[in-house]
Design a protein around this motif. Structure first.
Motif, PDB file in Angstrom:
ATOM      1  N   CYS A   1     -31.833  42.973 -15.096  1.00 16.23           N
ATOM      2  CA  CYS A   1     -30.653  42.718 -15.929  1.00 16.23           C
ATOM      3  C   CYS A   1     -29.810  43.984 -16.019  1.00 16.23           C
ATOM      4  CB  CYS A   1     -31.078  42.279 -17.331  1.00 16.23           C
ATOM      5  SG  CYS A   1     -29.711  42.111 -18.494  1.00 16.23           S
TER       6      CYS A   1
ATOM      7  N   GLY B   1     -27.429  44.542 -18.130  1.00 16.72           N
ATOM      8  CA  GLY B   1     -26.966  44.845 -19.477  1.00 16.72           C
ATOM      9  C   GLY B   1     -25.456  44.872 -19.571  1.00 16.72           C
TER      10      GLY B   1
ATOM     11  N   ASP C   1     -27.057  40.589 -26.225  1.00 19.12           N
ATOM     12  CA  ASP C   1     -26.962  42.051 -26.226  1.00 19.12           C
ATOM     13  C   ASP C   1     -27.996  42.663 -27.168  1.00 19.12           C
ATOM     14  OD1 ASP C   1     -25.581  40.828 -28.325  1.00 19.12           O
ATOM     15  OD2 ASP C   1     -24.021  42.365 -28.419  1.00 19.12           O
TER      16      ASP C   1
ATOM     17  N   VAL D   1     -31.760  41.878 -25.693  1.00 21.16           N
ATOM     18  CA  VAL D   1     -32.284  42.667 -24.584  1.00 21.16           C
ATOM     19  C   VAL D   1     -32.454  44.133 -24.971  1.00 21.16           C
ATOM     20  CG1 VAL D   1     -30.077  43.271 -23.471  1.00 21.16           C
ATOM     21  CG2 VAL D   1     -32.134  42.946 -22.081  1.00 21.16           C
ATOM     22  N   THR D   2     -31.563  44.658 -25.819  1.00 25.07           N
ATOM     23  CA  THR D   2     -31.707  46.051 -26.255  1.00 25.07           C
ATOM     24  C   THR D   2     -32.973  46.238 -27.077  1.00 25.07           C
ATOM     25  OG1 THR D   2     -29.308  46.407 -26.253  1.00 25.07           O
ATOM     26  CG2 THR D   2     -30.637  47.900 -27.594  1.00 25.07           C
TER      27      THR D   2
ATOM     28  N   ARG E   1     -36.282  45.562 -24.886  1.00 19.85           N
ATOM     29  CA  ARG E   1     -36.676  46.670 -24.007  1.00 19.85           C
ATOM     30  C   ARG E   1     -37.322  47.792 -24.802  1.00 19.85           C
ATOM     31  NH1 ARG E   1     -31.500  46.641 -19.752  1.00 19.85           N
ATOM     32  NH2 ARG E   1     -32.535  45.323 -18.204  1.00 19.85           N
TER      33      ARG E   1
ATOM     34  N   HIS F   1     -30.358  51.989 -22.851  1.00 19.69           N
ATOM     35  CA  HIS F   1     -30.223  50.994 -21.791  1.00 19.69           C
ATOM     36  C   HIS F   1     -31.561  50.667 -21.140  1.00 19.69           C
ATOM     37  CE1 HIS F   1     -27.581  48.761 -19.063  1.00 19.69           C
ATOM     38  NE2 HIS F   1     -28.387  49.127 -18.088  1.00 19.69           N
TER      39      HIS F   1
END
Length: 427
Positions: free
Chosen positions: A75, A77, A92, A95-96, A99, A227
């Motif tokens: 991904c 991002g 957003d 996924v932030t 991770r 990220h």
């Protein structure tokens, strides 16, 4: 999407992750917007597919290592899916936070991949180190065939010769009546590869009646670490900037890089439930992209360029999708007489830069870069303008590979050139 996520056991971000998963209704609108799905054509390389994978991992049904992790790592991002989603899924945030949650638990990265990540974080976030590494890299390009394949992608992004170092700090007074007082984030990679961006930004702000302060002691915004899920490192860097930018009073804290601005606006998410959240909100509320700030403030009319110039504007992902800023830079550029502003086909599709993505996933990044270059060339533009250093570097490298004469400039550089054209004879 129904789930069995035990959000209370996942830490401060658990409720937000569960809410994002719950909001997904499987509609598939995100697929057409997703660059990795467009390149790879696999459901699991789309936002919808990745939400399924994250759900399975958070519920304990899937391992955070192995095949699922590879799809999630791919991904970009870019958050184009957030713009496309009709249900308001906060992919957003998901996924932030995800991770950051799984990265400390990952055991599947090869020693080489771990070393690459550690090296990138140790170098890119520190302009002095990056300058030394970039200078060595520029020399290594002369013997490119002797460089390991994995390092060649990095060499391709470097200029043949680095611009002179520009140590920027202090106060730059407004011209005429002072209309605002702002702080400027100097950035990391941009200081080394394109220090002219900050200088151009300061001149345009000064001309617009804005006093600019470049505070000493500031550092990397933490975007690169955020990220890739290195939450502790991102918070360490962010705390330094909280201390620096909140010790004085400013009307705004400005950034010239979309990725930096997006990260600083996400500081409250980074610190949610972990302390310093109040200070993070205070700083985040002041952060503005320079185009956003100047569009709201208003700029003096630029003089006409000596000849007509066709300019294509590229939407950086973290400006258009993460911050929702699209019209501001276009309105600024449209005020330059003799500029014909044109749109790039699929202009808000990622160019493949995405922080360190083009170094960690060079295959997908190269495909997206080539597609972006083709789209740019189809416009017949002589200049491409954008608001993010990563995009500028990625597009310059792609255009150079095609031996294209198209120039790539930051929005502020083009504005600055318009103000100074009579005295410098440009273009």
């Amino acid at each position: 999407m129904q789930h069995r996520i035990a959000a209370d056991r996942l830490g401060p971000g658990g409720e937000r992750m569960a809410a994002a998963v719950q909001a997904c209704v499987h509609c598939g609108f995100c697929l057409a917007a997703c660059p990795t799905y467009a390149v790879l054509g696999q459901e699991m390389d789309s936002p919808r597919g990745r939400i399924y994978l994250m759900k399975g991992i958070l519920e304990g049904e899937l391992s955070a290592d192995g095949a699922a992790a590879q799809h999630l790592d791919r991904c970009l991002g870019c958050f184009a899916c957030v713009t496309a989603c009709p249900s308001g899924v906060r992919y957003d945030e998901l996924v932030t936070l995800f991770r950051q949650h799984v990265e400390p638990r990952r055991n599947d990265r090869s020693p080489g991949r771990r070393a690459l990540r550690r090296g990138l974080m140790a170098i890119l976030a520190h302009p002095g180190r990056f300058r030394a590494a970039a200078r060595a890299g520029s020399l290594a390009r002369r013997v490119r065939r002797l460089v390991p394949q994995g390092a060649r992608e990095l060499l391709d992004l470097l200029p043949d010769r680095l611009p002179p170092a520009d140590h920027l700090d202090g106060v730059f007074p407004a011209e005429g009546r002072r209309r605002a007082r702002v702080a400027l984030l100097a950035g990391c990679v941009g200081q080394v590869l394109s220090p002219s961006i900050n200088r151009a930004c300061i001149r345009v702000l000064n001309k617009s009646g804005v006093e600019v302060v470049v505070p000493r002691g500031q550092g990397c915004c933490g975007a690169l670490a955020m990220h890739v899920g290195l939450g502790d490192e991102a918070r360490r860097l962010a705390r330094r900037n909280l201390a620096v930018f909140l010790r004085d009073s400013f009307d705004a804290v400005l950034t010239t890089a979309a990725g930096c601005g997006s990260a600083m606006k996400e500081y409250p998410l980074l610190f949610a439930g972990l302390g310093d959240e109040g200070r993070a909100r205070e700083l985040s509320a002041k952060v503005r992209d320079v185009s956003e700030f100047l569009d709201q403030l208003g700029i003096p009319a630029p003089g006409p360029l000596p000849r007509r110039l066709r300019v294509a504007y590229h939407d950086a992902c973290h400006l258009a999708h993460a911050q929702g800023i699209r019209l501001a830079p276009r309105r600024l550029l449209s005020q330059i007489p003799n500029v014909e502003l044109v749109e790039i086909p699929d202009g808000d599709t990622c160019c493949g830069s995405a922080g360190t993505y083009n170094l960690e996933h060079p295959g997908v990044a190269r495909t997206l870069q080539e597609r972006k270059v083709e789209a740019i060339l189809s416009t017949g533009a002589e200049v491409v303008a954008a608001g993010n250093i990563g995009c500028l570097v990625q597009m310059r490298a792609g255009l150079a590979r095609r031996a294209s004469p198209v120039s790539v400039l930051h929005t502020m550089e083009l504005l600055d050139l318009a103000y100074r054209a009579p005295s410098i004879g440009w273009p």
